[in-house]
Every structure is written in C-alpha cells, then in structure tokens.
Design an enzyme around this catalytic site. Structure first.
Site, PDB file in Angstrom:
ATOM      1  N   LYS A 101       0.838  -1.213   0.000  1.00 55.82           N
ATOM      2  CA  LYS A 101       0.000   0.000   0.000  1.00 55.82           C
ATOM      3  C   LYS A 101       0.872   1.262   0.000  1.00 55.82           C
ATOM      4  O   LYS A 101       0.655   2.170  -0.799  1.00 55.82           O
ATOM      5  CB  LYS A 101      -0.922   0.033   1.237  1.00 55.82           C
ATOM      6  CG  LYS A 101      -1.866  -1.137   1.344  1.00 55.82           C
ATOM      7  CD  LYS A 101      -2.794  -1.007   2.535  1.00 55.82           C
ATOM      8  CE  LYS A 101      -2.134  -1.081   3.891  1.00 55.82           C
ATOM      9  NZ  LYS A 101      -1.525  -2.373   4.244  1.00 55.82           N
ATOM     10  N   ARG A 148      -9.989   1.324   8.182  1.00 57.51           N
ATOM     11  CA  ARG A 148      -9.709  -0.066   8.534  1.00 57.51           C
ATOM     12  C   ARG A 148     -10.894  -0.730   9.223  1.00 57.51           C
ATOM     13  O   ARG A 148     -10.824  -1.917   9.550  1.00 57.51           O
ATOM     14  CB  ARG A 148      -8.522  -0.106   9.488  1.00 57.51           C
ATOM     15  CG  ARG A 148      -7.191  -0.362   8.813  1.00 57.51           C
ATOM     16  CD  ARG A 148      -6.119  -0.149   9.853  1.00 57.51           C
ATOM     17  NE  ARG A 148      -4.981  -0.975   9.658  1.00 57.51           N
ATOM     18  CZ  ARG A 148      -3.839  -0.531   9.122  1.00 57.51           C
ATOM     19  NH1 ARG A 148      -3.739   0.694   8.686  1.00 57.51           N
ATOM     20  NH2 ARG A 148      -2.815  -1.346   9.029  1.00 57.51           N
ATOM     21  N   ARG A 201      11.791  -6.710   5.606  1.00 55.06           N
ATOM     22  CA  ARG A 201      11.842  -5.305   6.032  1.00 55.06           C
ATOM     23  C   ARG A 201      12.352  -5.178   7.480  1.00 55.06           C
ATOM     24  O   ARG A 201      13.068  -4.239   7.811  1.00 55.06           O
ATOM     25  CB  ARG A 201      10.456  -4.660   5.911  1.00 55.06           C
ATOM     26  CG  ARG A 201      10.477  -3.178   6.285  1.00 55.06           C
ATOM     27  CD  ARG A 201       9.182  -2.472   5.970  1.00 55.06           C
ATOM     28  NE  ARG A 201       8.106  -2.919   6.842  1.00 55.06           N
ATOM     29  CZ  ARG A 201       6.833  -2.545   6.710  1.00 55.06           C
ATOM     30  NH1 ARG A 201       6.484  -1.740   5.727  1.00 55.06           N
ATOM     31  NH2 ARG A 201       5.905  -2.974   7.546  1.00 55.06           N
ATOM     32  N   ARG A 215      11.333  -2.248  12.044  1.00 54.55           N
ATOM     33  CA  ARG A 215      10.027  -1.800  12.556  1.00 54.55           C
ATOM     34  C   ARG A 215       9.564  -2.790  13.623  1.00 54.55           C
ATOM     35  O   ARG A 215       9.597  -4.001  13.393  1.00 54.55           O
ATOM     36  CB  ARG A 215       9.018  -1.716  11.403  1.00 54.55           C
ATOM     37  CG  ARG A 215       8.207  -0.433  11.436  1.00 54.55           C
ATOM     38  CD  ARG A 215       7.351  -0.307  10.217  1.00 54.55           C
ATOM     39  NE  ARG A 215       6.016  -0.860  10.442  1.00 54.55           N
ATOM     40  CZ  ARG A 215       5.003  -0.706   9.602  1.00 54.55           C
ATOM     41  NH1 ARG A 215       5.177  -0.014   8.490  1.00 54.55           N
ATOM     42  NH2 ARG A 215       3.826  -1.237   9.862  1.00 54.55           N
ATOM     43  N   ARG A 265      -1.515  -9.128  13.025  1.00 54.84           N
ATOM     44  CA  ARG A 265      -1.991  -8.083  12.098  1.00 54.84           C
ATOM     45  C   ARG A 265      -2.818  -8.708  10.972  1.00 54.84           C
ATOM     46  O   ARG A 265      -3.819  -8.143  10.525  1.00 54.84           O
ATOM     47  CB  ARG A 265      -0.797  -7.300  11.513  1.00 54.84           C
ATOM     48  CG  ARG A 265      -0.202  -6.316  12.511  1.00 54.84           C
ATOM     49  CD  ARG A 265       1.251  -5.982  12.221  1.00 54.84           C
ATOM     50  NE  ARG A 265       1.459  -5.234  11.001  1.00 54.84           N
ATOM     51  CZ  ARG A 265       2.654  -5.115  10.407  1.00 54.84           C
ATOM     52  NH1 ARG A 265       3.727  -5.701  10.916  1.00 54.84           N
ATOM     53  NH2 ARG A 265       2.773  -4.410   9.303  1.00 54.84           N
TER      54      ARG A 265
HETATM   55  P1  AP5 Z   1       4.643  -1.511   2.015  1.00 51.29           P
HETATM   56  O1  AP5 Z   1       4.511  -0.732   0.758  1.00 51.29           O
HETATM   57  O2  AP5 Z   1       5.115  -0.815   3.244  1.00 51.29           O
HETATM   58  O3  AP5 Z   1       3.294  -2.286   2.329  1.00 51.29           O
HETATM   59  P2  AP5 Z   1       2.081  -1.841   3.226  1.00 51.29           P
HETATM   60  O4  AP5 Z   1       0.889  -2.568   2.724  1.00 51.29           O
HETATM   61  O5  AP5 Z   1       2.023  -0.338   3.307  1.00 51.29           O
HETATM   62  O6  AP5 Z   1       2.569  -2.482   4.593  1.00 51.29           O
HETATM   63  P3  AP5 Z   1       2.568  -1.916   6.080  1.00 51.29           P
HETATM   64  O7  AP5 Z   1       3.258  -2.938   6.913  1.00 51.29           O
HETATM   65  O8  AP5 Z   1       3.121  -0.539   6.150  1.00 51.29           O
HETATM   66  O9  AP5 Z   1       1.042  -1.902   6.320  1.00 51.29           O
HETATM   67  P4  AP5 Z   1       0.224  -2.056   7.602  1.00 51.29           P
HETATM   68  O10 AP5 Z   1      -1.144  -1.923   7.120  1.00 51.29           O
HETATM   69  O11 AP5 Z   1       0.506  -3.254   8.416  1.00 51.29           O
HETATM   70  O12 AP5 Z   1       0.818  -0.882   8.514  1.00 51.29           O
HETATM   71  P5  AP5 Z   1       0.432   0.646   8.740  1.00 51.29           P
HETATM   72  O13 AP5 Z   1       1.675   1.398   8.698  1.00 51.29           O
HETATM   73  O14 AP5 Z   1      -0.704   1.066   7.876  1.00 51.29           O
HETATM   74  O15 AP5 Z   1       5.577  -2.770   1.678  1.00 51.29           O
HETATM   75  C1  AP5 Z   1       5.966  -3.689   2.680  1.00 51.29           C
HETATM   76  C2  AP5 Z   1       7.386  -4.200   2.321  1.00 51.29           C
HETATM   77  O16 AP5 Z   1       7.310  -4.909   1.075  1.00 51.29           O
HETATM   78  C3  AP5 Z   1       8.395  -3.072   2.086  1.00 51.29           C
HETATM   79  O17 AP5 Z   1       9.636  -3.476   2.560  1.00 51.29           O
HETATM   80  C4  AP5 Z   1       8.408  -2.898   0.553  1.00 51.29           C
HETATM   81  O18 AP5 Z   1       9.647  -2.416   0.084  1.00 51.29           O
HETATM   82  C5  AP5 Z   1       8.146  -4.322   0.079  1.00 51.29           C
HETATM   83  N1  AP5 Z   1       7.410  -4.377  -1.191  1.00 51.29           N
HETATM   84  C6  AP5 Z   1       6.438  -3.535  -1.623  1.00 51.29           C
HETATM   85  N2  AP5 Z   1       5.976  -3.934  -2.830  1.00 51.29           N
HETATM   86  C7  AP5 Z   1       6.673  -5.060  -3.149  1.00 51.29           C
HETATM   87  C8  AP5 Z   1       6.649  -5.946  -4.261  1.00 51.29           C
HETATM   88  N3  AP5 Z   1       5.808  -5.745  -5.297  1.00 51.29           N
HETATM   89  N4  AP5 Z   1       7.474  -7.009  -4.259  1.00 51.29           N
HETATM   90  C9  AP5 Z   1       8.323  -7.218  -3.214  1.00 51.29           C
HETATM   91  N5  AP5 Z   1       8.407  -6.417  -2.115  1.00 51.29           N
HETATM   92  C10 AP5 Z   1       7.570  -5.347  -2.093  1.00 51.29           C
HETATM   93  O19 AP5 Z   1      -0.156   0.569  10.212  1.00 51.29           O
HETATM   94  C11 AP5 Z   1       0.683   0.240  11.307  1.00 51.29           C
HETATM   95  C12 AP5 Z   1      -0.144   0.218  12.589  1.00 51.29           C
HETATM   96  O20 AP5 Z   1      -0.689   1.527  12.822  1.00 51.29           O
HETATM   97  C13 AP5 Z   1      -1.364  -0.710  12.593  1.00 51.29           C
HETATM   98  O21 AP5 Z   1      -1.023  -2.046  12.920  1.00 51.29           O
HETATM   99  C14 AP5 Z   1      -2.223  -0.039  13.676  1.00 51.29           C
HETATM  100  O22 AP5 Z   1      -1.722  -0.322  14.958  1.00 51.29           O
HETATM  101  C15 AP5 Z   1      -2.006   1.433  13.394  1.00 51.29           C
HETATM  102  N6  AP5 Z   1      -2.968   1.988  12.414  1.00 51.29           N
HETATM  103  C16 AP5 Z   1      -2.668   2.565  11.211  1.00 51.29           C
HETATM  104  N7  AP5 Z   1      -3.785   2.960  10.586  1.00 51.29           N
HETATM  105  C17 AP5 Z   1      -4.819   2.631  11.392  1.00 51.29           C
HETATM  106  C18 AP5 Z   1      -6.225   2.767  11.280  1.00 51.29           C
HETATM  107  N8  AP5 Z   1      -6.804   3.322  10.199  1.00 51.29           N
HETATM  108  N9  AP5 Z   1      -6.999   2.306  12.302  1.00 51.29           N
HETATM  109  C19 AP5 Z   1      -6.441   1.770  13.417  1.00 51.29           C
HETATM  110  N10 AP5 Z   1      -5.104   1.597  13.580  1.00 51.29           N
HETATM  111  C20 AP5 Z   1      -4.298   2.031  12.577  1.00 51.29           C
END
Ligand code: AP5
Length: 191
Positions: free
Chosen positions: A14, A89, A128, A134, A145
């Site tokens: 994402k 979410r 990662r 992280r 998650r």
């Molecule tokens: P990346 O692009 O970072 O993927 P992502 O889907 O953004 O993954 P996240 O781990 O950041 O998402 P998440 O939803 O768990 O965490 P968030 O920060 O939103 O890619 C991941 C890895 O893969 C990277 O190393 C990248 O380089 C690699 N990659 C990308 N594309 C690739 C490809 N095609 N091939 C190979 N490798 C690839 O949330 C974190 C925490 O915040 C949550 O757990 C929660 O506690 C809180 N939070 C955030 N938003 C909310 C909300 N709306 N409501 C409640 N709690 C929330």
C-alpha cells in the site's frame, strides 16, 4: 477532488504504490501508519497513548483515527485530492470518511485492493524487519496483524464492492508492473 483509497493486508505494498500514485495524480498521500509512527517518535500525547497498541499489532481506537483524519483534511483544504493508505480499517472509519467527503462535496472515486498471499506478505515484512527494524514486523505480530485484517478490515471490501468502487489488483510481481496495472485499471474508470 479526486480521492482514492488503497487497501490490502499488511505488507501488500500500500505504502509503496501510494507514493507512486500520489506523484502521478498530484494527490496528498495520507498514511495513517506513518502519521502514528511520527507521533510515537515525537513522544506526543497521542504517540504515548498508541505506541503499545502499535507494537502489539492492534488497531488504534476509531475515535483517535477519526480525529487524525479531521485534522489532515482541515490542514489540506486546497489539495486536488487524497490517497488514503491504511485508512479506513473498520466500517466505523469508512462511514466517518464518507461523511467527511460529503461535507467537502466530494467522494471516494475508487478503492484499489491489493491481493497478496499471506506467505508473500510475511516474507516481505520479515525482510523489512532486517532492514528497517520496525517493531511490529516480527512473526508473532505479523500473524496478529493478518488476523485483525481478516476479521476487522476485509469486510470493507464488500462495503466498497456494493458501491461499485472496488478495483482488485494482483499485488505480486515487480513494483513497476503492479503500478502500471493500477494505472491501466484506473484509466479505464476515468475515461
Ligand atoms: P509496504 O509498501 O510498506 O506495504 P504496506 O501494505 O504499506 O505495509 P505496512 O506494513 O506498512 O502496512 P500495515 O497496514 O501493516 O501498517 P500501517 O503502517 O498502515 O511494503 C511492505 C514491504 O514490502 C516493504 O519493505 C516494501 O519495500 C516491500 N514491497 C512492496 N511492494 C513489493 C513488491 N511488489 N514485491 C516485493 N516487495 C515489495 O499501520 C501500522 C499500525 O498503525 C497498525 O497495525 C495499527 O496499529 C495502526 N494503524 C494505522 N492505521 C490505522 C487505522 N486506520 N486504524 C487503526 N489503527 C491504525
């Protein structure tokens, strides 16, 4: 305004794709995960409240996320649109976003849903962890998650499908190929 949501399990790409989409369409990228991590880093009141939940891989309460959303919108009144990454979410968050969009006399144009297997996202996030360290990228928390995503977040797919806004994308392959596919499918909806 042109507003998009990017949707998918943790590690589905994402954040990676949002940056590219935001650049192409000149959108404001709103990553609630990044906003919360910045609050934690700066040890603000909000950061202190949420850091344990984030480390455990739990969702932060809806009311805090909705407050964040309000302040992002208030501070970005003149942008041409948003791409929301990691928000909404829950159904409560999705309804709050709809209300806000109505107040702005706008709407969500499409929801891009990245489909990636558990095996692939676990491998990506463990990779990662080695590079970025992280705290929520460890096997136990990643599994949690994923369960939370399936139970609390994936029902939103139906919510947006019934509004005819869902674009499903296979999220495995090179970053560039996935981006091109997203643009191809979005273009078909625009033109
Ligand atoms: P990346 O692009 O970072 O993927 P992502 O889907 O953004 O993954 P996240 O781990 O950041 O998402 P998440 O939803 O768990 O965490 P968030 O920060 O939103 O890619 C991941 C890895 O893969 C990277 O190393 C990248 O380089 C690699 N990659 C990308 N594309 C690739 C490809 N095609 N091939 C190979 N490798 C690839 O949330 C974190 C925490 O915040 C949550 O757990 C929660 O506690 C809180 N939070 C955030 N938003 C909310 C909300 N709306 N409501 C409640 N709690 C929330």
């Amino acid at each position: 305004m042109f507003n998009l949501i990017i949707f998918g399990p943790p590690g589905s790409g994402k954040g990676t794709q949002s940056v590219k989409i935001a650049e192409k369409f000149k959108l404001k990228h709103v990553s609630t995960g990044d906003i919360l991590r910045e609050e934690v880093k700066n040890q603000t009141d909000l950061g202190l409240k949420v850091h344990r939940m984030m480390e455990r891989g739990e969702l932060v309460p809806d009311e805090l996320l909705i407050q964040i959303l309000y302040s992002v919108m208030k501070n970005n009144k003149h942008v041409s649109g948003f791409i929301f990454d990691g928000f909404p979410r829950t159904i409560i968050q999705a309804k709050a976003l709809d209300t806000l969009m109505q107040q702005l006399k706008s709407e969500i144009f499409r929801v891009i849903s990245l489909d990636v297997s558990d095996k692939e996202v676990i491998a990506r996030l463990l990779r990662r962890a080695e590079i970025e360290g992280r705290k929520d990228d460890n096997l136990e928390t990643i599994n949690k998650r994923l369960v939370i995503y399936k139970n609390q977040t994936s029902p939103l797919l139906d919510f947006y499908h019934t509004q005819n806004k869902l674009i499903k994308i296979k999220g495995k392959g090179s970053v560039e190929d996935i981006f091109n596919l997203i643009i191809l499918k979005l273009d078909k909806c625009i033109y």
